[in-house]
Design a protein around this motif. Sequence first.
Motif, short mmCIF file in Angstrom:
data_model
loop_
_atom_site.label_atom_id
_atom_site.label_comp_id
_atom_site.label_asym_id
_atom_site.label_seq_id
_atom_site.Cartn_x
_atom_site.Cartn_y
_atom_site.Cartn_z
N ALA A 30 0.82 -1.22 0.00
CA ALA A 30 0.00 0.00 0.00
C ALA A 30 0.85 1.27 0.00
O ALA A 30 0.34 2.36 -0.27
N HIS A 31 2.15 1.12 0.29
CA HIS A 31 3.01 2.30 0.40
C HIS A 31 4.32 2.15 -0.37
O HIS A 31 5.32 2.78 -0.03
N SER A 32 4.32 1.31 -1.39
CA SER A 32 5.52 1.08 -2.19
C SER A 32 5.16 1.14 -3.67
O SER A 32 4.07 0.71 -4.06
N PRO A 150 7.86 -3.09 12.99
CA PRO A 150 8.77 -2.00 12.60
C PRO A 150 8.75 -1.80 11.08
O PRO A 150 8.76 -2.79 10.33
N HIS A 151 8.70 -0.55 10.64
CA HIS A 151 8.72 -0.21 9.21
C HIS A 151 9.92 0.69 8.95
O HIS A 151 10.22 1.57 9.75
N ALA A 152 10.57 0.48 7.82
CA ALA A 152 11.68 1.33 7.38
C ALA A 152 11.42 1.78 5.96
O ALA A 152 10.75 1.08 5.18
N GLY A 153 11.93 2.95 5.60
CA GLY A 153 11.74 3.49 4.26
C GLY A 153 13.02 3.47 3.46
O GLY A 153 14.11 3.67 4.01
N PHE A 154 12.88 3.21 2.17
CA PHE A 154 14.01 3.20 1.24
C PHE A 154 13.58 3.92 -0.04
O PHE A 154 12.45 3.73 -0.50
N GLU A 155 14.47 4.74 -0.58
CA GLU A 155 14.24 5.35 -1.89
C GLU A 155 15.46 5.05 -2.75
O GLU A 155 16.59 5.27 -2.33
N ALA A 156 15.21 4.54 -3.95
CA ALA A 156 16.30 4.20 -4.86
C ALA A 156 16.05 4.84 -6.21
O ALA A 156 14.89 4.98 -6.64
N THR A 157 17.12 5.25 -6.87
CA THR A 157 17.00 5.84 -8.21
C THR A 157 18.03 5.19 -9.13
O THR A 157 19.10 4.75 -8.70
N THR A 158 17.67 5.15 -10.39
CA THR A 158 18.59 4.70 -11.43
C THR A 158 18.05 5.17 -12.77
O THR A 158 16.90 5.61 -12.87
N THR A 159 18.88 5.08 -13.78
CA THR A 159 18.45 5.37 -15.15
C THR A 159 18.73 4.13 -15.99
O THR A 159 19.83 3.57 -15.93
N ILE A 160 17.71 3.69 -16.72
CA ILE A 160 17.87 2.57 -17.64
C ILE A 160 17.64 3.07 -19.06
O ILE A 160 17.16 4.20 -19.25
N HIS A 161 17.94 2.25 -20.02
CA HIS A 161 17.73 2.60 -21.43
C HIS A 161 16.73 1.63 -22.02
O HIS A 161 16.98 0.42 -22.09
N ARG A 162 15.58 2.15 -22.43
CA ARG A 162 14.48 1.31 -22.90
C ARG A 162 14.88 0.44 -24.08
O ARG A 162 14.45 -0.72 -24.18
N LEU A 163 15.72 0.96 -24.96
CA LEU A 163 16.11 0.18 -26.14
C LEU A 163 16.97 -1.03 -25.76
O LEU A 163 16.92 -2.06 -26.43
N ASP A 164 17.73 -0.93 -24.67
CA ASP A 164 18.50 -2.08 -24.18
C ASP A 164 17.59 -3.24 -23.81
O ASP A 164 17.99 -4.40 -23.85
N PHE A 165 16.36 -2.91 -23.41
CA PHE A 165 15.39 -3.93 -23.00
C PHE A 165 14.40 -4.26 -24.13
O PHE A 165 13.44 -5.00 -23.90
N GLY A 166 14.61 -3.71 -25.32
CA GLY A 166 13.73 -3.99 -26.45
C GLY A 166 12.35 -3.38 -26.31
O GLY A 166 11.38 -3.89 -26.85
N ILE A 184 12.31 4.21 -7.02
CA ILE A 184 11.66 3.14 -6.29
C ILE A 184 11.45 3.60 -4.86
O ILE A 184 12.40 3.99 -4.18
N GLU A 185 10.22 3.57 -4.42
CA GLU A 185 9.85 3.95 -3.05
C GLU A 185 9.38 2.69 -2.34
O GLU A 185 8.42 2.06 -2.78
#
Length: 191
Positions: A30-32, A150-166, A184-185
């Motif tokens: 519900a929160h990710s 207990p709840h913990a929060g994580f935020e992650a970022t990255t850049t991908i290339h759509r053409l690499d994945f077809g 990613i939250e």
Amino acid sequence: MKVLKLASAALALIAPVAMAQTSTWKADSAHSEVDFSIKHLAISNVHGRFGKVDATIVYDDKDITKSSVNATIDVTGVDTGMSPRDSDLKSNNYFDVEKYATATFTSTSVAKGGAGLQISGNLTLHGVTKPVVLDVSGPTGPITGMDKKPHAGFEATTTIHRLDFGIGTKVPETILSDAVQLTIELDAAKQ
């Protein structure tokens, strides 16, 4: 024989301590979510999200580099706020969700980096697996959630290339950028 008994006793005492170093955390659905942003016509960003993320984090609080992450993202729920565009994204023009309903991420290493963590791993999207590096801030918390865990929060970022994945291979980069920014939250609850 006496040495063997002493060694066995020592292992029996040490084992619970060693096992207590790791804990398992699961994403609170519900929160990710996974959000994306891609440049359209080189002038504006289109934003969207994948709202269903099933992630498991094995967290080693004594040695963060021994931690791991596994996640499955439901690609069928792609949402940009525009139903016609979402239908097109779900078609074989882009994600082909009938054939590739999920994306997965499996970490291969965790390292301290900058103010947070860098998690390297393999992202499988549209049937193609590529290495990615996530820049992670967190964990924040933990705090006790409504479920009394207990709840913990994580935020992650990255850049991908759509053409690499077809993905969207017939769409030129002048219309739709190759680079896709992911955020990613995760709100993860200790199990």
